[in-house]
Write an enzyme that holds these catalytic residues in place. Structure first.
Site, PDB file in Angstrom:
ATOM      1  N   ARG A 108       0.851  -1.188   0.000  1.00  0.00           N
ATOM      2  CA  ARG A 108       0.000   0.000   0.000  1.00  0.00           C
ATOM      3  C   ARG A 108       0.883   1.233   0.000  1.00  0.00           C
ATOM      4  O   ARG A 108       1.997   1.211   0.529  1.00  0.00           O
ATOM      5  CB  ARG A 108      -0.904   0.024   1.234  1.00  0.00           C
ATOM      6  CG  ARG A 108      -2.037  -0.962   1.200  1.00  0.00           C
ATOM      7  CD  ARG A 108      -2.984  -0.778   2.381  1.00  0.00           C
ATOM      8  NE  ARG A 108      -2.395  -1.152   3.641  1.00  0.00           N
ATOM      9  CZ  ARG A 108      -1.936  -0.298   4.545  1.00  0.00           C
ATOM     10  NH1 ARG A 108      -2.037   1.005   4.351  1.00  0.00           N
ATOM     11  NH2 ARG A 108      -1.394  -0.720   5.669  1.00  0.00           N
ATOM     12  N   TYR A 110      -1.180  -3.787  -6.964  1.00  0.00           N
ATOM     13  CA  TYR A 110      -1.029  -4.437  -5.654  1.00  0.00           C
ATOM     14  C   TYR A 110      -2.370  -4.512  -4.904  1.00  0.00           C
ATOM     15  O   TYR A 110      -3.094  -3.513  -4.821  1.00  0.00           O
ATOM     16  CB  TYR A 110       0.009  -3.690  -4.789  1.00  0.00           C
ATOM     17  CG  TYR A 110      -0.023  -4.192  -3.365  1.00  0.00           C
ATOM     18  CD1 TYR A 110       0.518  -5.440  -3.054  1.00  0.00           C
ATOM     19  CD2 TYR A 110      -0.664  -3.489  -2.356  1.00  0.00           C
ATOM     20  CE1 TYR A 110       0.426  -5.949  -1.760  1.00  0.00           C
ATOM     21  CE2 TYR A 110      -0.754  -3.992  -1.060  1.00  0.00           C
ATOM     22  CZ  TYR A 110      -0.210  -5.225  -0.775  1.00  0.00           C
ATOM     23  OH  TYR A 110      -0.316  -5.731   0.494  1.00  0.00           O
ATOM     24  N   GLY A 139      -3.750  -4.307  -1.846  1.00  0.00           N
ATOM     25  CA  GLY A 139      -4.294  -3.286  -0.947  1.00  0.00           C
ATOM     26  C   GLY A 139      -4.686  -2.005  -1.665  1.00  0.00           C
ATOM     27  O   GLY A 139      -5.506  -1.225  -1.175  1.00  0.00           O
ATOM     28  N   LYS A 146      -9.612  -2.161   1.848  1.00  0.00           N
ATOM     29  CA  LYS A 146      -9.295  -0.974   2.652  1.00  0.00           C
ATOM     30  C   LYS A 146     -10.057   0.260   2.149  1.00  0.00           C
ATOM     31  O   LYS A 146     -10.524   1.083   2.935  1.00  0.00           O
ATOM     32  CB  LYS A 146      -7.798  -0.696   2.616  1.00  0.00           C
ATOM     33  CG  LYS A 146      -6.937  -1.867   3.064  1.00  0.00           C
ATOM     34  CD  LYS A 146      -7.180  -2.222   4.499  1.00  0.00           C
ATOM     35  CE  LYS A 146      -6.153  -3.238   4.994  1.00  0.00           C
ATOM     36  NZ  LYS A 146      -6.403  -3.638   6.373  1.00  0.00           N
ATOM     37  N   HIS A 160     -10.992  -1.579  11.724  1.00  0.00           N
ATOM     38  CA  HIS A 160      -9.877  -2.443  11.305  1.00  0.00           C
ATOM     39  C   HIS A 160      -9.677  -3.498  12.403  1.00  0.00           C
ATOM     40  O   HIS A 160      -8.727  -3.435  13.166  1.00  0.00           O
ATOM     41  CB  HIS A 160      -8.639  -1.544  11.151  1.00  0.00           C
ATOM     42  CG  HIS A 160      -7.470  -2.227  10.511  1.00  0.00           C
ATOM     43  ND1 HIS A 160      -6.180  -1.756  10.639  1.00  0.00           N
ATOM     44  CD2 HIS A 160      -7.375  -3.316   9.722  1.00  0.00           C
ATOM     45  CE1 HIS A 160      -5.355  -2.526   9.965  1.00  0.00           C
ATOM     46  NE2 HIS A 160      -6.048  -3.476   9.405  1.00  0.00           N
ATOM     47  N   SER A 205      -0.829  -3.066  11.772  1.00  0.00           N
ATOM     48  CA  SER A 205      -0.258  -4.119  10.935  1.00  0.00           C
ATOM     49  C   SER A 205       0.953  -4.716  11.651  1.00  0.00           C
ATOM     50  O   SER A 205       1.633  -4.029  12.417  1.00  0.00           O
ATOM     51  CB  SER A 205       0.171  -3.536   9.587  1.00  0.00           C
ATOM     52  OG  SER A 205      -0.925  -2.878   9.006  1.00  0.00           O
ATOM     53  N   CYS A 265       1.120  -7.007  14.051  1.00  0.00           N
ATOM     54  CA  CYS A 265       1.007  -7.324  15.486  1.00  0.00           C
ATOM     55  C   CYS A 265       0.292  -8.656  15.693  1.00  0.00           C
ATOM     56  O   CYS A 265      -0.133  -8.960  16.802  1.00  0.00           O
ATOM     57  CB  CYS A 265       0.283  -6.220  16.229  1.00  0.00           C
ATOM     58  SG  CYS A 265       1.277  -4.740  16.439  1.00  0.00           S
ATOM     59  N   THR A 293      -4.067 -11.780  12.320  1.00  0.00           N
ATOM     60  CA  THR A 293      -4.549 -13.027  11.709  1.00  0.00           C
ATOM     61  C   THR A 293      -4.286 -14.198  12.656  1.00  0.00           C
ATOM     62  O   THR A 293      -5.118 -15.096  12.803  1.00  0.00           O
ATOM     63  CB  THR A 293      -3.895 -13.230  10.329  1.00  0.00           C
ATOM     64  OG1 THR A 293      -4.161 -12.069   9.534  1.00  0.00           O
ATOM     65  CG2 THR A 293      -4.456 -14.449   9.613  1.00  0.00           C
ATOM     66  N   ASP A 343      -9.612  -9.085   9.612  1.00  0.00           N
ATOM     67  CA  ASP A 343      -9.098  -7.749   9.275  1.00  0.00           C
ATOM     68  C   ASP A 343     -10.107  -6.613   9.452  1.00  0.00           C
ATOM     69  O   ASP A 343      -9.714  -5.526   9.843  1.00  0.00           O
ATOM     70  CB  ASP A 343      -8.592  -7.763   7.820  1.00  0.00           C
ATOM     71  CG  ASP A 343      -7.679  -6.584   7.509  1.00  0.00           C
ATOM     72  OD1 ASP A 343      -6.865  -6.225   8.374  1.00  0.00           O
ATOM     73  OD2 ASP A 343      -7.775  -6.010   6.405  1.00  0.00           O
ATOM     74  N   ARG A 350       1.886 -12.280  -0.155  1.00  0.00           N
ATOM     75  CA  ARG A 350       0.540 -12.508   0.378  1.00  0.00           C
ATOM     76  C   ARG A 350      -0.082 -13.808  -0.110  1.00  0.00           C
ATOM     77  O   ARG A 350       0.279 -14.321  -1.164  1.00  0.00           O
ATOM     78  CB  ARG A 350      -0.384 -11.363  -0.085  1.00  0.00           C
ATOM     79  CG  ARG A 350       0.018  -9.987   0.402  1.00  0.00           C
ATOM     80  CD  ARG A 350      -0.467  -9.775   1.812  1.00  0.00           C
ATOM     81  NE  ARG A 350      -0.015  -8.508   2.359  1.00  0.00           N
ATOM     82  CZ  ARG A 350      -0.683  -7.836   3.308  1.00  0.00           C
ATOM     83  NH1 ARG A 350      -1.817  -8.292   3.771  1.00  0.00           N
ATOM     84  NH2 ARG A 350      -0.192  -6.714   3.805  1.00  0.00           N
TER      85      ARG A 350
HETATM   86  C1  OXD Z   1      -2.925  -4.075   6.420  1.00  0.00           C
HETATM   87  C2  OXD Z   1      -3.488  -5.237   5.702  1.00  0.00           C
HETATM   88  O1  OXD Z   1      -1.929  -3.504   5.965  1.00  0.00           O
HETATM   89  O2  OXD Z   1      -4.445  -5.827   6.205  1.00  0.00           O
HETATM   90  O3  OXD Z   1      -3.472  -3.725   7.465  1.00  0.00           O
HETATM   91  O4  OXD Z   1      -3.001  -5.575   4.608  1.00  0.00           O
HETATM   92 MN    MN Z   2      -5.307  -4.795   7.838  1.00  0.00          MN
END
Ligand code: OXD
Ligand code: MN
Length: 591
Positions: free
Chosen positions: A73, A201, A203, A210, A230, A252, A254, A257, A281, A374
């Protein structure tokens, strides 16, 4: 229009206008059928956009390699184009809508010449549910079409649900030349429109995620009285079969998932505890007929970071990627036509190509997969997907958890005194940079509610909206907590084992929600009594170790106050008075 799948006048008019602008050679109405998707996958393989992987080992899976300059992103090129600059606020980039449309239409003019326009109808949230919002994305990328087929509910049923309504989100994506200098991701909240150019990409181009489900939806939520967050959503099942739902926001990197798909430690599993994943997410949350807060994951798949995902860290995520998945920018194992990434296992392939498509020798010290490589995997593949995943009503949320990566300041877990204090706790969320990420260790990056790059309007108005939601929820409001899995000891090692053992903290959280465990009131909120967190079976971990990470260091919090005061200073008059009061209370409590 020939072959149109809808007679909706607002849809047809908008598409006609965009056909005139982009001038495609062909127009393809995506109907969501597998036949059509198969045709597109085959076409993607012919053009080299996709590579079909080993059908026996990874059925229905494909590899995609992005352009080298297009791997993440781009916050610096992401704009909120509200009419007034002050509505975007100090945490967003803003561009005047007229200027943005001129710039973007200039770039998009003729951008589909020699290409096909794919018209993607999609729903965020189960089609027909009270949560659902519909969108149409125009794209010239097969990768986008097949990814949207995983990440959203995509197909012609969306037109049926939309009828003649004008209430849908417009999305235009043009790959153009993937020119970084002309890359723009622009949001027009007043027109429910998103335009993304010069990127391929995920994102930046899977516009349902997003762009729509957070930046545009946060605006819709503010107008309509709900929250677009989020956040992951998980359901924690106890031995008696009751399931308590938790929504949690983390910046992001942390482990969102991982937490969403947590496997409890053996001592909990034996007793019958289970964690069910509703989302990893994004959470849309509305007040239900019963006055409680109900949440729905508007997505239909996971767009997860591959490196670091393995059978130990997150078996459920890894299993989710074993069929019908698109891998982006990972290593290709040329011996058996499968994929690999750093830390998947200890056996990097010998005969391999890296994410750039170059021959790769795993012994040369270079990374094979891009750190932001990803997997795009259907949510239904997840072994612990919740039975409520498709529920039109969503799930009732008992606890909201905020978290960040703090070496010393935040304790393992604490509970806010009430909703407004919880909004304060969310607003001061922060992570410290790690040596691995930047070289500058311990720099605090504030990321309120993990929404810094995703809140589509003025952050202080967003906090005011949270406070309003609390008023409406009253005593039915979820309890709000903060966790920190990342406390370090004097040598800089993580103290808390994390991963599945985070269950022990979730256990305390749900007992707090039902009022069956006491806590210790401190300057920052309620901290557990060490005896109340189950540490049975943890290796090299005793109650003293636990106490060391439950400690609230008043000096560090005094320094934190300076950081918060400086951060709040950015928001000027718009900062809700309630948050200033909470900051004052914290100051007084620390005296
Ligand atoms: C982020 C994602 O960057 O979920 O938060 O890809
Ligand atoms: Mn995210």
């Amino acid at each position: 229009m020939t072959n149109a799948l809808t007679t909706n006048p607002s849809v047809l008019a908008w598409i006609e206008e965009k056909i005139a602008l982009t001038q495609p050679d062909r127009v393809m109405w995506i109907d969501g059928s597998n036949e059509q998707l198969e045709e597109l996958r085959a076409e993607g393989c012919r053009t080299g956009e996709l590579r079909k992987l080993n059908e026996e080992k990874l059925p229905g899976c494909y590899l995609h390699l992005s352009a080298l300059n297009d791997v993440a992103r781009v916050e610096g090129r992401t704009f909120i184009c509200s009419e007034k600059e002050e509505d975007a606020g100090p945490t967003n980039h803003w561009m005047a809508p007229d200027k943005a449309y001129d710039l973007l239409y200039d770039i998009a003019k003729g951008a589909y010449k020699g290409r096909t326009m794919y018209i993607i109808p999609y729903s965020m949230g189960p089609v027909g549910s009270p949560f659902a919002k519909y969108g149409i994305e125009l794209t010239d990328s097969i990768y986008v079409v097949i990814s949207m087929a995983i990440m959203t509910r995509m197909g012609k049923e969306v037109y049926a649900a939309l009828g003649d309504s004008n209430d849908w989100i417009r999305g235009l994506h043009c790959k153009c030349d993937i020119d970084e200098e002309k890359r723009y991701i622009c949001h027009f909240p007043q027109d429910n429109t998103i335009i993304s150019v010069n990127s391929g990409y995920g994102g930046n181009v899977l516009l349902g995620k997003k762009c729509f489900a957070l930046r545009i939806a946060s605006n819709l939520g503010r107008q309509e009285g709900w929250l677009a967050e989020h956040m992951l959503i998980l359901g924690l099942e106890r031995p008696d079969g009751t399931i308590t739902y938790i929504a949690a926001a983390f910046p992001s990197a942390c482990g969102k998932t991982n937490l969403a798909m947590l496997i409890p430690p053996e001592l909990y599993r034996e007793k019958g505890y289970k964690v069910w994943c509703v989302g990893d997410d994004i959470a849309w949350m509305r007040i239900g007929a019963d006055g409680r807060l109900w949440a729905c994951n508007p997505e239909n798949g996971f767009f997860g970071v591959a490196p670091g995902t393995n059978m130990k860290s997150n078996p459920n995520a890894l299993i989710s990627t074993q069929k019908n998945t698109i891998f982006t920018n990972v290593v290709l194992n040329e011996d058996d036509n499968t994929v690999w990434w750093e830390s998947l296992d200890k056996n990097p392939p010998k005969n391999a190509r890296n994410w750039k498509g170059e021959k790769w020798d795993c012994t040369d010290g270079s990374k094979g997969a891009h750190p932001n490589s990803r997997f795009t995997a259907p949510a239904k593949n997840c072994p612990c997907i919740s039975s409520e995943f498709d529920s039109p009503a969503g799930v009732p949320i008992s606890a909201i958890v905020f978290g960040g990566r703090r070496a010393k300041t935040a304790p393992l877990v604490y509970q806010s005194r009430d909703w407004d204090h919880g909004v304060f706790v969310g607003s001061i969320m922060a992570s410290e940079t790690t040596a691995a990420a930047t070289g500058a260790v311990g720099v605090v990056r504030r990321d309120p509610m993990a929404m810094l790059p995703f809140c589509g309007y003025h952050m202080a108005d967003y906090w005011a909206h949270w406070i309003e939601m609390g008023k409406k929820l009253g005593d039915k409001a979820p309890k709000i907590f903060n966790v920190n899995w990342f406390r370090t000891d004097d040598e800089g090692h993580f103290v808390w084992p994390g991963f599945g053992d985070n269950m022990r903290v979730l256990d305390w959280i749900i007992r707090r929600c039902e009022g069956t465990v006491d806590a210790n009131e401190t300057a920052i909120g309620y901290v557990p009594n060490a005896e109340d967190i189950n540490i049975d079976g943890l290796e090299d971990f005793d109650i003293e170790t636990l106490k060391s990470i439950l400690e609230v260091d008043k000096d560090l919090w005094a320094a934190e106050i300076d950081g918060i005061t400086e951060f709040y200073g950015k928001f000027g008059d718009k900062l809700p008075a309630k948050l200033t009061e909470e900051l004052e209370t914290l100051k007084n409590n620390l005296k």
